[in-house]
Motif scaffolding. Structure first.
Motif, mmCIF file in Angstrom:
data_model
loop_
_atom_site.group_PDB
_atom_site.id
_atom_site.type_symbol
_atom_site.label_atom_id
_atom_site.label_comp_id
_atom_site.label_asym_id
_atom_site.label_seq_id
_atom_site.Cartn_x
_atom_site.Cartn_y
_atom_site.Cartn_z
ATOM 1 N N GLU A 1 -7.728 -9.334 30.615
ATOM 2 C CA GLU A 1 -8.272 -9.771 28.956
ATOM 3 C C GLU A 1 -8.849 -8.421 28.712
ATOM 4 O OE1 GLU A 1 -11.642 -12.466 29.566
ATOM 5 O OE2 GLU A 1 -12.613 -11.285 27.849
ATOM 6 N N ILE A 2 -9.200 -7.386 29.497
ATOM 7 C CA ILE A 2 -9.577 -6.171 29.002
ATOM 8 C C ILE A 2 -8.474 -5.353 28.657
ATOM 9 C CG2 ILE A 2 -10.597 -3.846 29.837
ATOM 10 C CD1 ILE A 2 -12.876 -5.761 31.089
ATOM 11 N N MET A 3 -7.435 -5.243 29.553
ATOM 12 C CA MET A 3 -6.209 -4.602 29.426
ATOM 13 C C MET A 3 -5.593 -5.049 28.190
ATOM 14 S SD MET A 3 -4.052 -4.293 32.871
ATOM 15 C CE MET A 3 -2.663 -3.299 32.827
ATOM 16 N N GLN A 4 -5.271 -6.236 28.050
ATOM 17 C CA GLN A 4 -4.627 -6.933 26.752
ATOM 18 C C GLN A 4 -5.519 -6.416 25.404
ATOM 19 O OE1 GLN A 4 -4.620 -11.201 27.408
ATOM 20 N NE2 GLN A 4 -2.780 -10.933 28.710
ATOM 21 N N GLU A 5 -6.909 -6.571 25.584
ATOM 22 C CA GLU A 5 -7.605 -6.329 24.387
ATOM 23 C C GLU A 5 -7.239 -4.569 23.995
ATOM 24 O OE1 GLU A 5 -11.951 -5.040 24.791
ATOM 25 O OE2 GLU A 5 -12.232 -7.134 23.915
ATOM 26 N N ALA A 6 -7.492 -3.957 25.052
ATOM 27 C CA ALA A 6 -7.340 -2.363 24.691
ATOM 28 C C ALA A 6 -5.870 -2.078 24.176
ATOM 29 C CB ALA A 6 -7.721 -1.472 26.067
ATOM 30 N N GLY A 7 -4.776 -2.623 24.816
ATOM 31 C CA GLY A 7 -3.430 -2.323 24.494
ATOM 32 C C GLY A 7 -3.284 -2.773 22.900
ATOM 33 N N GLN B 1 -18.255 7.712 20.076
ATOM 34 C CA GLN B 1 -18.631 6.791 19.180
ATOM 35 C C GLN B 1 -17.373 5.773 18.609
ATOM 36 O OE1 GLN B 1 -20.777 7.347 15.721
ATOM 37 N NE2 GLN B 1 -21.822 9.263 16.158
ATOM 38 N N LEU B 2 -16.005 6.330 18.581
ATOM 39 C CA LEU B 2 -14.764 5.761 18.400
ATOM 40 C C LEU B 2 -14.473 4.862 19.463
ATOM 41 C CD1 LEU B 2 -11.620 7.240 17.241
ATOM 42 C CD2 LEU B 2 -11.583 6.038 18.918
ATOM 43 N N ILE B 3 -14.681 5.356 20.739
ATOM 44 C CA ILE B 3 -14.476 4.246 21.899
ATOM 45 C C ILE B 3 -15.375 2.969 21.636
ATOM 46 C CG2 ILE B 3 -14.461 4.107 24.501
ATOM 47 C CD1 ILE B 3 -14.112 7.431 24.363
ATOM 48 N N VAL B 4 -16.588 3.243 21.574
ATOM 49 C CA VAL B 4 -17.767 2.079 21.440
ATOM 50 C C VAL B 4 -17.427 1.274 20.304
ATOM 51 C CG1 VAL B 4 -20.036 1.601 21.549
ATOM 52 C CG2 VAL B 4 -19.460 3.597 22.774
ATOM 53 N N ARG B 5 -16.980 2.073 19.162
ATOM 54 C CA ARG B 5 -16.900 0.842 18.129
ATOM 55 C C ARG B 5 -15.319 0.331 18.245
ATOM 56 N NH1 ARG B 5 -15.220 4.776 13.689
ATOM 57 N NH2 ARG B 5 -12.861 4.328 14.644
ATOM 58 N N ASP B 6 -14.199 0.752 18.637
ATOM 59 C CA ASP B 6 -13.138 0.327 18.657
ATOM 60 C C ASP B 6 -12.843 -0.655 20.021
ATOM 61 O OD1 ASP B 6 -11.607 2.505 16.447
ATOM 62 O OD2 ASP B 6 -12.964 0.973 16.174
ATOM 63 N N PHE B 7 -13.221 -0.203 21.082
ATOM 64 C CA PHE B 7 -12.831 -0.793 22.502
ATOM 65 C C PHE B 7 -14.086 -1.433 22.919
ATOM 66 C CE2 PHE B 7 -8.744 1.109 22.653
ATOM 67 C CZ PHE B 7 -8.801 2.057 21.653
ATOM 68 N N PRO B 8 -14.183 -2.992 22.587
ATOM 69 C CA PRO B 8 -15.617 -3.721 23.169
ATOM 70 C C PRO B 8 -15.867 -3.355 24.545
ATOM 71 C CG PRO B 8 -14.267 -4.959 21.465
ATOM 72 C CD PRO B 8 -13.233 -3.826 21.781
ATOM 73 N N LYS C 1 -35.399 -2.259 23.315
ATOM 74 C CA LYS C 1 -34.579 -1.038 22.438
ATOM 75 C C LYS C 1 -33.103 -1.371 23.014
ATOM 76 C CE LYS C 1 -37.837 2.801 22.658
ATOM 77 N NZ LYS C 1 -39.134 2.468 23.467
ATOM 78 N N GLN C 2 -32.201 -1.116 22.416
ATOM 79 C CA GLN C 2 -30.716 -1.229 22.759
ATOM 80 C C GLN C 2 -30.308 0.057 23.336
ATOM 81 O OE1 GLN C 2 -28.592 -3.842 22.522
ATOM 82 N NE2 GLN C 2 -30.447 -4.671 22.504
ATOM 83 N N LEU C 3 -30.465 0.298 24.797
ATOM 84 C CA LEU C 3 -30.132 1.613 25.152
ATOM 85 C C LEU C 3 -28.618 1.703 25.827
ATOM 86 C CD1 LEU C 3 -33.358 1.816 27.527
ATOM 87 C CD2 LEU C 3 -32.901 2.931 25.127
ATOM 88 N N GLY C 4 -27.810 2.816 25.367
ATOM 89 C CA GLY C 4 -26.524 3.011 25.676
ATOM 90 C C GLY C 4 -26.617 3.623 26.889
ATOM 91 N N ILE C 5 -25.736 3.115 28.018
ATOM 92 C CA ILE C 5 -25.685 3.548 29.234
ATOM 93 C C ILE C 5 -24.078 4.523 29.241
ATOM 94 C CG2 ILE C 5 -25.471 3.358 31.971
ATOM 95 C CD1 ILE C 5 -28.241 2.989 30.517
ATOM 96 N N LEU C 6 -23.194 3.543 28.792
ATOM 97 C CA LEU C 6 -21.830 4.033 28.475
ATOM 98 C C LEU C 6 -21.084 4.893 29.322
ATOM 99 C CD1 LEU C 6 -22.843 5.162 24.659
ATOM 100 C CD2 LEU C 6 -22.114 3.007 25.567
ATOM 101 N N LYS C 7 -21.305 4.096 30.787
ATOM 102 C CA LYS C 7 -20.592 4.756 31.872
ATOM 103 C C LYS C 7 -19.032 4.962 31.556
ATOM 104 C CE LYS C 7 -18.417 4.710 36.002
ATOM 105 N NZ LYS C 7 -16.912 4.264 36.182
ATOM 106 N N ARG C 8 -18.353 4.025 31.438
ATOM 107 C CA ARG C 8 -16.856 3.913 31.185
ATOM 108 C C ARG C 8 -16.402 5.096 29.994
ATOM 109 N NH1 ARG C 8 -13.512 0.200 30.458
ATOM 110 N NH2 ARG C 8 -14.860 -1.564 30.215
ATOM 111 N N ALA C 9 -17.188 4.766 28.696
ATOM 112 C CA ALA C 9 -16.861 5.636 27.876
ATOM 113 C C ALA C 9 -16.859 7.104 28.205
ATOM 114 C CB ALA C 9 -17.775 4.932 26.375
#
Ligand SMILES: Nc1nc2c(c(CN[C@H]3C=C[C@H](O)[C@@H]3O)cn2[C@@H]2O[C@H](COP(=O)(O)O)[C@@H](O)[C@H]2O)c(=O)[nH]1
Length: 379
Positions: A188-194, A221-228, A239-247
């Motif tokens: 699902e993630i591969m298809q979404e990213a592609g 910012q671009l990665i988090v905005r465009d790649f869910p 609070k909404q805390l970003g850990i953002l490991k893969r980004a």
């Protein structure tokens, strides 16, 4: 403007209101600026998230002596010139070029770079490639490289945007009796990213990089905005805390693959934190820089499964970010105090990679340090 006491009237006690006014104005300006700098669309950025979590953590703690110990190990490596962005390419499974192909390889690898641990250490997904038997993160890389060697267009988003279950299982087939975890999620993630790459970036992550003026934070910012699938954010005390490991590791791996030049040149790479996975905490506890409460250690030793976003999981991930920031600060302080050290090129990315590689190379020494088991797509 000076008054009769020869003092600048602006700060003189006779003008207390303006002094207070100016101080409070500058303080609030700093707070506003800092909060803007440490937030992205209402999501707190990882460094500040780590600080916030550490401040209120109940079961995970930092240890200054342990931080100093890790810092000394790293300073010794730096002095032996063994601490450099070039190390990334030395890994046999990492790309050896610094071009579009390497960038798009990194993008696919980090889109799938999560959850390789198995319930039973003896029952792991494994890929045989070029004489090696690869497990964990490296099994992913081995499977990708094997597919490339077999002429499967795995790097082409036109291929993976619509990859079928059968084709996925051919690319990521196992050479042990155990499949890669989270197959359906990965498809699902591969298809979404592609699909996003094709729709918005003409099919290559290079075009994402080129929109960001060599800024790691803009790319984040671009990665988090465009790649869910990269939105690794936790709710903590409202609070909404970003850990953002893969980004963040995606940016760091582009930096590594391109040795900090060309497509990998980021003027603010030092603002990227460590990548809160399930391995670095093991190394930090091993070195004594991070400590768990007795009740948490007991839960981990009993292999208690946690959910992504649980308080204990958030504390482990958040404190590991902040501890690594403190280690970096200590390393920089020690190097700057050393008369022989000319330039200080150390950041959280290099410290992270060092600790991650150290953990893999000393897995036996760390066998009695449990890691937190969360099955999720973020790390
Ligand atoms: N913090 C951090 N986490 C990292 C990496 C890497 C791979 N980076 C390498 C590539 C080039 C660099 O030189 C690094 O050597 C994978 N992971 C995470 O680990 C977990 C897999 O662990 P295991 O099951 O033992 O293979 C999983 O969450 C995966 O996402 C890293 O560097 N830092």
């Amino acid at each position: 403007m000076l008054n009769e006491r020869g003092k600048s009237s602006l700060f003189d006690s006779d003008y207390l209101p303006s002094r207070q006014l100016l101080l409070s104005a500058s303080l609030s300006a700093c707070v506003v600026c800092f909060s803007i700098c440490s937030k992205m669309d209402g999501v707190t950025l990882p460094r500040e998230s780590g600080r916030i979590i550490t401040e209120t953590a109940k079961d995970v703690f930092i240890d200054q002596d342990g931080i100093a110990k890790v810092a000394q190990v790293i300073v010794d490596k730096v002095k032996k010139k063994e601490f450099d962005v070039k190390t990334w390419k030395e890994h046999p499974l990492n790309p050896k070029t610094s071009d579009k192909a390497a960038v798009d390889w990194v993008f696919l690898a980090d889109t799938l770079n999560f959850s390789f641990w198995s319930e039973d250490e003896r029952k792991k997904y494994m890929v045989k490639y070029k004489g090696g038997e690869h497990t964990g993160y490296w099994s992913l890389c081995a499977a990708m490289n094997r597919a490339i060697d077999e002429g499967i267009p795995i790097m082409d988003p036109n291929y993976y945007a619509t990859i079928s279950h059968n084709d996925f299982m051919k690319v990521f087939r196992s050479d042990s009796d155990h499949d890669i975890p989270l197959i359906d999620k990965r498809i699902e993630i591969m298809q979404e990213a592609g699909k996003v790459l094709l729709k918005k970036y003409t099919g290559s992550f290079v075009n994402c990089i080129e929109e960001c003026d060599k800024s790691a934070q803009k790319l984040l910012q671009l990665i988090v905005r465009d790649f869910p699938s990269y939105r690794d954010v936790v709710s903590y005390n409202g609070k909404q805390l970003g850990i953002l490991k893969r980004a963040q590791i995606l940016i760091a791996d582009v930096w590594g693959a391109c040795e900090g030049k060309g497509l990998g040149e980021f003027t603010d790479i030092d603002t990227i934190t460590m990548f809160a996975d399930y391995r670095i905490p093991q190394a930090l506890v091993y070195f004594g820089a991070m400590k768990y409460s007795e009740s948490l250690m007991e839960k981990l030793k009993k292999d208690t499964r946690m959910e992504n976003g649980d308080r204990l999981e958030v504390e482990i991930r958040g404190v590991s970010i902040w501890v690594t920031e403190l280690i970096r600060d200590e390393v920089v302080k020690m190097l700057k105090a050393d008369p022989e050290t000319k330039d200080v090129n150390v950041n959280a990315v290099l410290i992270d990679h060092y600790l991650w590689d150290y953990r893999r190379d000393h897995a036996t020494d760390m066998a009695d340090i449990p890691f937190h088991k969360v099955r999720c797509i973020y790390y």
